[in-house]
Structures are given as C-alpha cells and as structure tokens.
Design a protein around this motif. Sequence first.
Motif, PDB file in Angstrom:
ATOM      1  N   ARG A   9       0.829  -1.208   0.000  1.00  5.97           N
ATOM      2  CA  ARG A   9       0.000   0.000   0.000  1.00  5.97           C
ATOM      3  C   ARG A   9       0.865   1.260   0.000  1.00  5.97           C
ATOM      4  N   GLY A  13       1.001   4.269  -2.682  1.00 14.10           N
ATOM      5  CA  GLY A  13       0.869   5.676  -2.309  1.00 14.10           C
ATOM      6  C   GLY A  13       1.939   6.530  -2.950  1.00 14.10           C
ATOM      7  N   ASP A  16       1.078   7.094  -6.476  1.00 20.15           N
ATOM      8  CA  ASP A  16       0.082   8.161  -6.606  1.00 20.15           C
ATOM      9  C   ASP A  16       0.776   9.521  -6.700  1.00 20.15           C
TER      10      ASP A  16
END
Length: 203
Positions: A9, A13, A16
């Motif tokens: 995760r 991130g 992103d």
Amino acid sequence: NVIDSAMARAVCGYLDEVERNDMIKAVVITGEGADLSAGWDIEDAWQMYVQAPGGATKKVPSQRARLTAIDELWWGPRGLYSRVLRCRKVTILQARGACLETGLYLALCCDLVLAATDARFGNPRWATLGVDGDISLLIASVGLKRAKEIMYCGAEWSAEQARRYGLVDDAVAEAELAAEVARLAAMCASIMRDRGVTEKYAV
C-alpha cells in the motif's frame, strides 16, 4: 526483504505521488540491502487471506478468498503490480540478490530491468500453492517453454539466464549496477515529456 500488505500500500501511495508530479519522468524501484525481495511475508499473507470475504469460514482460507485478496492488493486495478505495470512514467527495476516472487513480478511489470550478476529470479511459492498472477506477462517475456520451466519445475534463473530469456534487459557487475541504473534513468528523463507519455500509452 519480505513484502507485506502495508508495504504494498505504501508503494502504491508513492506511485500516486509520482503520477501527480508532472516533473517526474522515470521511477527507479529497488530494495535496500543485498536482496531485492524474498517474496511475501508469510504471516501477513495468511492474514490477508483470512480477512478477505469468505476467508475465515474454514480452517484453510478458500481459493475464493485467496483470489479476492490477491486482486485487491496485488493484481487488481489498484494493486501493486498493476500500478507498476500501468504507471505513466518509465519504471526501472534495479535488481540484485534474491528476486523471488514479488521480485519476479516486479521484473515482469517494470519497463526496464537491470540486474546485478548475483541476481536470481523465481517463485518458490508456486511449488506449494500453485501459479497465480498474470502469467501472460511471463509468457510474453520469456516464451511458453521457459514459462513452463519456472512454473512446473520451480526453476530459479541466474541474472545471465534471465537476460538470455528476455526477463531482464542487462546483467552488470554489482559494483556498476547503481551507476548503470542512474545512467538509464537520466536517459529516460531526457526524453520530451509528451513523447514519453505517448510511448507509455502505446505500450
């Protein structure tokens, strides 16, 4: 380096942020220390299966629960491998030591792969749990015969074998790896931004 769901995760991130930052043209992915990755954290993977829908109904999580968990965190649209594979920036993998399971998948998903001569690629988990993930990437990279070798026989490929088979772009001495990756990243970053984006969409 073992990979758990929190790390997956976290990397998503960062991706992103990369996607939002128009100044970034290339992304280098590597592991800290002697190895890229030994694969999943076993305890974390078990919890990932148990917590998926239907995962806690039996002593052993169902195949349905396993596939749901793998889709959410790894191969689904927002999963780590899919995010790397479809990143709009050029992705470069700096591979050394153990490149197992997650390391193998990252080699398949990154645009360019440079490996130290001590790197080795494989997925020992397949021997006990069966093949998972997007096998079409493996077949497209190394061909059906070689894919069968690593799937059925539990083969572990050296960096030189991986280069010959088409899994990695080049195998270089460990002492030269970081400099070669930096040179490749600089070359990719020198390309006009719109051209780079156009080429990534074409791929």
